[in-house]
Scaffold this active site. Structure first.
Site, PDB file in Angstrom:
ATOM      1  N   GLY A  20       0.815  -1.219   0.000  1.00 30.68           N
ATOM      2  CA  GLY A  20       0.000   0.000   0.000  1.00 30.68           C
ATOM      3  C   GLY A  20       0.837   1.252   0.000  1.00 30.68           C
ATOM      4  CG  HIS A  52       5.218   5.130  -4.774  1.00 26.66           C
ATOM      5  ND1 HIS A  52       5.901   4.483  -5.789  1.00 26.66           N
ATOM      6  CD2 HIS A  52       5.596   4.508  -3.626  1.00 26.66           C
ATOM      7  CE1 HIS A  52       6.667   3.546  -5.265  1.00 26.66           C
ATOM      8  NE2 HIS A  52       6.496   3.528  -3.952  1.00 26.66           N
ATOM      9  N   GLY A  93       5.678   4.480  -8.744  1.00 32.09           N
ATOM     10  CA  GLY A  93       6.479   3.274  -8.939  1.00 32.09           C
ATOM     11  C   GLY A  93       5.566   2.041  -8.991  1.00 32.09           C
ATOM     12  CG  HIS A  94       3.367   0.773  -5.524  1.00 32.39           C
ATOM     13  ND1 HIS A  94       3.448   1.793  -4.609  1.00 32.39           N
ATOM     14  CD2 HIS A  94       3.964  -0.299  -4.954  1.00 32.39           C
ATOM     15  CE1 HIS A  94       4.067   1.350  -3.524  1.00 32.39           C
ATOM     16  NE2 HIS A  94       4.396   0.090  -3.703  1.00 32.39           N
ATOM     17  N   GLY A 137       9.809  -3.917  -8.146  1.00 31.93           N
ATOM     18  CA  GLY A 137      10.616  -2.751  -8.490  1.00 31.93           C
ATOM     19  C   GLY A 137      12.089  -2.997  -8.196  1.00 31.93           C
ATOM     20  CE  LYS A 147      12.026   2.020  -2.918  1.00 36.28           C
ATOM     21  NZ  LYS A 147      12.489   1.434  -1.637  1.00 36.28           N
ATOM     22  NE  ARG A 205      10.451   1.906   5.528  1.00 36.58           N
ATOM     23  CZ  ARG A 205      10.359   0.687   5.013  1.00 36.58           C
ATOM     24  NH1 ARG A 205      10.525   0.516   3.724  1.00 36.58           N
ATOM     25  NH2 ARG A 205      10.123  -0.352   5.784  1.00 36.58           N
TER      26      ARG A 205
END
Ligand code: PAF
Length: 283
Positions: free
Chosen positions: A29, A32, A34-35, A149, A151, A189
């Site tokens: 959840g 953003h 990226g999701h 992702g 990241k 975050r």
């Protein structure tokens, strides 16, 4: 957009997709861009996209991090709905903890070197939690492809390893990091950062880019030292680790000759918010 809260209901629905392709996007959840990039790819490449939103307690080694992890499901659902208006391929899975862990389980995996370095070293038990929740999700959803992702680069390597170990018939797809205009890697975050902290955190990417410029020109040690001092100069940032490693094995290198695929990895605290990022130095 269909929303399911229980395993039974989701699986009942998925029966009608038995011979179709399912793209799975697991998330915690606080969604953003990226999701959204993962979901867009999953929608493009499959007959159905299943996105789970579940803050997985077993992967948090720090109680405060779990408590403070941003949660706003209604906002997340509106965000997905707006991004993919009228798309019939969307399924959202919103289980609670009992659905995912009906019985208390504690499992530990051997991911080889991946269990020893960087995130594994600094967040003990973290990848066991990621392994447990994904094993469960893959079993429930039976996806054709699952999207992660880059990241969380080490997580992606761990997931590939998990799928190989368990011989699961799911293809793992890594997707590029999505960044804010100032370079800060998108992360749930980031919601916990003030606008000022976000600007300061953008230096993480800037200094990683500097490291990329210096790779192979300076020594590995010099590149690391330059990064460390640059971070030290920004009072708001506290470096947890910097590793320069082989992008396949994640084994740290001390000499450029040791790899032809080299990635720099960092974990940095901004206040009490822990951020990670990585940049390929060369490949
Ligand atoms: O990357 C994440 O958000 C989580 O680690 C994941 C893959 C959803 C498992 O809980």
């Amino acid at each position: 957009m269909l929303i399911f809260k229980t395993v039974v209901e989701l699986q009942q629905f998925l029966l009608s997709y038995a011979n179709k392709t399912i793209g799975f996007v697991p998330t915690m959840g606080a969604l953003h861009q990226g999701h959204l990039s993962l979901m867009a790819k999953a929608i493009e490449e499959n007959d159905l996209m299943v996105c789970s939103i579940f803050v997985n307690p077993t992967q948090f080694n720090n109680k405060e991090d779990l408590e403070k992890y941003p949660r706003h499901t209604d906002k997340d659902l509106a965000f997905i709905q707006n991004a993919f208006a009228d798309n019939a391929k969307l399924v959202i899975f919103l289980p609670d903890v009992k659905e995912i862990y009906p019985n208390k389980i504690e499992k530990s995996y051997d991911f080889g070197n991946l269990s020893l370095v960087m995130e594994a070293q600094h967040r003990p038990g973290h990848f066991d939690g990621v392994g447990m929740v994904l094993e469960r999700f893959f079993d429930v959803v039976q996806p054709t492809r699952a999207y992660f992702g880059e990241k969380d680069f080490q997580q992606l390597a761990v997931v590939r390893n998990l799928v190989k170990q368990l011989k699961l018939p799911v293809q793992i797809i890594g997707c590029p990091i999505v960044r804010e205009a100032n370079g800060l890697a998108m992360s749930s975050r980031n919601e916990r950062l003030t606008p000022e902290q976000k600007e300061q955190a953008a230096n993480i990417y800037k200094f990683l880019q500097d490291a990329k410029q210096q790779a192979k020109i300076l020594s590995v040690e010099e590149v690391k030292n330059n990064f460390i001092s640059a971070i030290k100069n920004i009072l708001a940032l506290q470096l947890e680790y910097l590793e320069i490693a082989d992008g396949n094995t994640l084994t740290p290198i001390t000499n450029w000759e040791e790899t032809t695929y080299c990635v720099a990895f960092v974990a940095v605290f901004v206040g009490n918010v822990r951020l990670i990022d990585n940049v390929t130095l060369y490949s």
